[in-house]
Scaffold this motif. Structure first.
Motif, PDB file in Angstrom:
ATOM      1  N   ALA A  95      27.854  -7.525 -11.982  1.00 46.55           N
ATOM      2  CA  ALA A  95      27.238  -6.560 -12.894  1.00 46.55           C
ATOM      3  C   ALA A  95      28.074  -5.292 -12.993  1.00 46.55           C
ATOM      4  N   THR A  96      28.605  -4.843 -11.876  1.00 46.90           N
ATOM      5  CA  THR A  96      29.427  -3.631 -11.883  1.00 46.90           C
ATOM      6  C   THR A  96      30.753  -3.873 -12.589  1.00 46.90           C
ATOM      7  N   VAL A  97      31.355  -5.035 -12.364  1.00 48.50           N
ATOM      8  CA  VAL A  97      32.601  -5.373 -13.051  1.00 48.50           C
ATOM      9  C   VAL A  97      32.372  -5.464 -14.553  1.00 48.50           C
ATOM     10  N   ALA A  98      31.295  -6.131 -14.973  1.00 47.81           N
ATOM     11  CA  ALA A  98      30.991  -6.257 -16.395  1.00 47.81           C
ATOM     12  C   ALA A  98      30.786  -4.885 -17.031  1.00 47.81           C
ATOM     13  N   PHE A  99      30.124  -3.994 -16.314  1.00 47.75           N
ATOM     14  CA  PHE A  99      29.908  -2.620 -16.773  1.00 47.75           C
ATOM     15  C   PHE A  99      31.236  -1.902 -17.012  1.00 47.75           C
ATOM     16  N   LEU A 100      32.146  -1.996 -16.059  1.00 46.72           N
ATOM     17  CA  LEU A 100      33.442  -1.323 -16.196  1.00 46.72           C
ATOM     18  C   LEU A 100      34.283  -1.946 -17.312  1.00 46.72           C
ATOM     19  N   VAL A 101      34.241  -3.260 -17.425  1.00 46.20           N
ATOM     20  CA  VAL A 101      35.004  -3.929 -18.483  1.00 46.20           C
ATOM     21  C   VAL A 101      34.493  -3.505 -19.854  1.00 46.20           C
ATOM     22  N   TRP A 102      33.176  -3.488 -20.027  1.00 43.09           N
ATOM     23  CA  TRP A 102      32.607  -3.089 -21.322  1.00 43.09           C
ATOM     24  C   TRP A 102      32.990  -1.659 -21.677  1.00 43.09           C
ATOM     25  N   LEU A 103      32.892  -0.758 -20.695  1.00 40.88           N
ATOM     26  CA  LEU A 103      33.268   0.629 -20.963  1.00 40.88           C
ATOM     27  C   LEU A 103      34.746   0.740 -21.302  1.00 40.88           C
ATOM     28  N   TYR A 104      35.580  -0.002 -20.586  1.00 39.15           N
ATOM     29  CA  TYR A 104      37.025   0.053 -20.847  1.00 39.15           C
ATOM     30  C   TYR A 104      37.328  -0.364 -22.283  1.00 39.15           C
ATOM     31  N   LEU A 105      36.646  -1.389 -22.761  1.00 39.01           N
ATOM     32  CA  LEU A 105      36.912  -1.911 -24.106  1.00 39.01           C
ATOM     33  C   LEU A 105      36.249  -1.080 -25.202  1.00 39.01           C
ATOM     34  N   ARG A 106      35.050  -0.559 -24.931  1.00 38.87           N
ATOM     35  CA  ARG A 106      34.270   0.076 -25.983  1.00 38.87           C
ATOM     36  C   ARG A 106      34.146   1.589 -25.852  1.00 38.87           C
ATOM     37  N   ARG A 107      34.241   2.117 -24.648  1.00 43.81           N
ATOM     38  CA  ARG A 107      34.089   3.557 -24.416  1.00 43.81           C
ATOM     39  C   ARG A 107      35.130   4.017 -23.402  1.00 43.81           C
ATOM     40  N   PRO A 108      36.385   4.114 -23.802  1.00 44.55           N
ATOM     41  CA  PRO A 108      37.443   4.430 -22.832  1.00 44.55           C
ATOM     42  C   PRO A 108      37.208   5.712 -22.044  1.00 44.55           C
ATOM     43  N   ALA A 109      36.760   6.765 -22.722  1.00 41.23           N
ATOM     44  CA  ALA A 109      36.539   8.034 -22.018  1.00 41.23           C
ATOM     45  C   ALA A 109      35.419   7.901 -20.999  1.00 41.23           C
ATOM     46  N   HIS A 110      34.358   7.206 -21.352  1.00 37.11           N
ATOM     47  CA  HIS A 110      33.270   6.977 -20.417  1.00 37.11           C
ATOM     48  C   HIS A 110      33.710   6.067 -19.273  1.00 37.11           C
ATOM     49  N   TYR A 111      34.628   5.165 -19.562  1.00 35.76           N
ATOM     50  CA  TYR A 111      35.147   4.292 -18.503  1.00 35.76           C
ATOM     51  C   TYR A 111      35.825   5.123 -17.412  1.00 35.76           C
ATOM     52  N   VAL A 112      36.687   6.049 -17.816  1.00 34.22           N
ATOM     53  CA  VAL A 112      37.398   6.881 -16.841  1.00 34.22           C
ATOM     54  C   VAL A 112      36.405   7.679 -16.007  1.00 34.22           C
ATOM     55  N   TRP A 113      35.407   8.226 -16.678  1.00 29.89           N
ATOM     56  CA  TRP A 113      34.364   8.991 -15.973  1.00 29.89           C
ATOM     57  C   TRP A 113      33.616   8.115 -14.977  1.00 29.89           C
ATOM     58  N   ALA A 114      33.164   6.940 -15.415  1.00 31.26           N
ATOM     59  CA  ALA A 114      32.386   6.058 -14.550  1.00 31.26           C
ATOM     60  C   ALA A 114      33.213   5.553 -13.380  1.00 31.26           C
ATOM     61  N   ARG A 115      34.473   5.227 -13.644  1.00 28.33           N
ATOM     62  CA  ARG A 115      35.326   4.739 -12.557  1.00 28.33           C
ATOM     63  C   ARG A 115      35.524   5.824 -11.496  1.00 28.33           C
ATOM     64  N   ARG A 116      35.680   7.059 -11.923  1.00 27.95           N
ATOM     65  CA  ARG A 116      35.850   8.160 -10.967  1.00 27.95           C
ATOM     66  C   ARG A 116      34.581   8.383 -10.152  1.00 27.95           C
ATOM     67  N   VAL A 117      33.439   8.307 -10.810  1.00 29.70           N
ATOM     68  CA  VAL A 117      32.168   8.490 -10.103  1.00 29.70           C
ATOM     69  C   VAL A 117      31.979   7.383  -9.067  1.00 29.70           C
ATOM     70  N   LEU A 118      32.211   6.134  -9.461  1.00 28.71           N
ATOM     71  CA  LEU A 118      32.044   5.020  -8.532  1.00 28.71           C
ATOM     72  C   LEU A 118      33.027   5.114  -7.363  1.00 28.71           C
TER      73      LEU A 118
END
Length: 265
Positions: A95-118
């Motif tokens: 679930a966490t991997v799918a979340f990061l993959v989706w953000l990377y593909l669809r919301r790059p800026a949010h991906y960077v934020w989420a990856r840093r938080v995690l």
């Protein structure tokens, strides 16, 4: 609850995605640190059981609901408890991997934020087993709880004395719950569907599972929530700012990140 129904934000395409290979290495490193980092804090069985009694007594002092109340519901049905054990064993990482993959593909800026938080949450969580090793409630006879994974299966843990793949005395904080809560928060922030709040069902189900299977105390989830709250306070999500005057468009721009998480880029 399908986040893919949400259209891409205006200006998202203007945000360069981080290099894929670098991100794969960073995310893989995050998971390896999570998986193997806690093993460094093994060998504190006596202290972990002593702390378990302290946590159990503190929860009773605070009048928190007994973990047994949740487990008793699961134990009414063999299929239900088996599903709970399966959820615990299989949903957390995918679930966490799918979340990061989706953000990377669809919301790059949010991906960077989420990856840093995690990354920040996970790194901070690895410290606690060194200073406060904690046996899960399934190991504490005083709780009267059943080790549901051992009795009903499937189980991801072997006997603590011979389990070299995980540290079973690192119950606090619950990264199962911390990551699940971040997945929900990340999808709520990154999307605008009126149904996006249903993502909160993911951490709710996770909480019921980790408590009902006797893998975590309520306090494990509360501490994970507090640590995630601190990480979110330090690492801000991207925001929309106006571009060229008169265009009426907007784009997502990452907030400046504190030096604390600079190494996670």
């Amino acid at each position: 609850m399908n986040a893919r129904t949400e259209p891409a934000e205006k200006g998202t395409s203007a945000i360069a995605r981080p290099p894929l290979v670098r991100e794969l290495l960073l995310v893989a490193g995050l998971f390896l640190v999570y998986k193997f980092g806690r093993q460094l804090a093994t060998g504190h069985t006596g202290e972990a059981l002593h702390n378990a009694h302290r946590v159990w007594d503190l929860e009773r002092t605070l009048h928190l609901p007994g973990e047994g109340a949740v487990q008793s519901v699961l134990l009414h049905n063999d299929t239900l408890v088996h599903l709970a054990n399966t959820f615990y064993a299989t949903v957390h990482f995918p679930a966490t991997v799918a979340f990061l993959v989706w953000l990377y593909l669809r919301r790059p800026a949010h991906y960077v934020w989420a990856r840093r938080v995690l990354a920040t949450l996970t790194s901070a969580a690895l410290v606690l087993p060194f200073v406060f090793p904690l046996a899960p409630p399934r190991m504490l006879a005083a709780t009267g709880l059943v080790d549901t994974a051992k009795v009903y299966g499937p189980s991801v843990y072997g006997p603590p004395t011979s389990d070299h793949l995980s540290n079973q005395f690192a119950a606090m904080p619950s990264l199962h719950f911390g990551w699940a809560l971040m997945v929900a928060i990340g999808l709520i922030v990154a999307t605008r569907s009126r149904w996006r709040w249903l993502w909160l069902l993911h951490p709710l189900v996770t909480l019921i599972v980790i408590v009902g299977t006797a893998n975590h105390y309520w306090l494990d989830a509360l501490v994970a929530t507090a640590m995630l709250g601190i990480a979110l306070a330090l690492i801000h999500p991207p925001h929309r700012t106006a571009t060229t005057a008169g265009r009426g468009q907007s784009q997502l721009t990452p907030e400046k990140q504190p030096v604390l998480v600079g190494a996670g880029r």
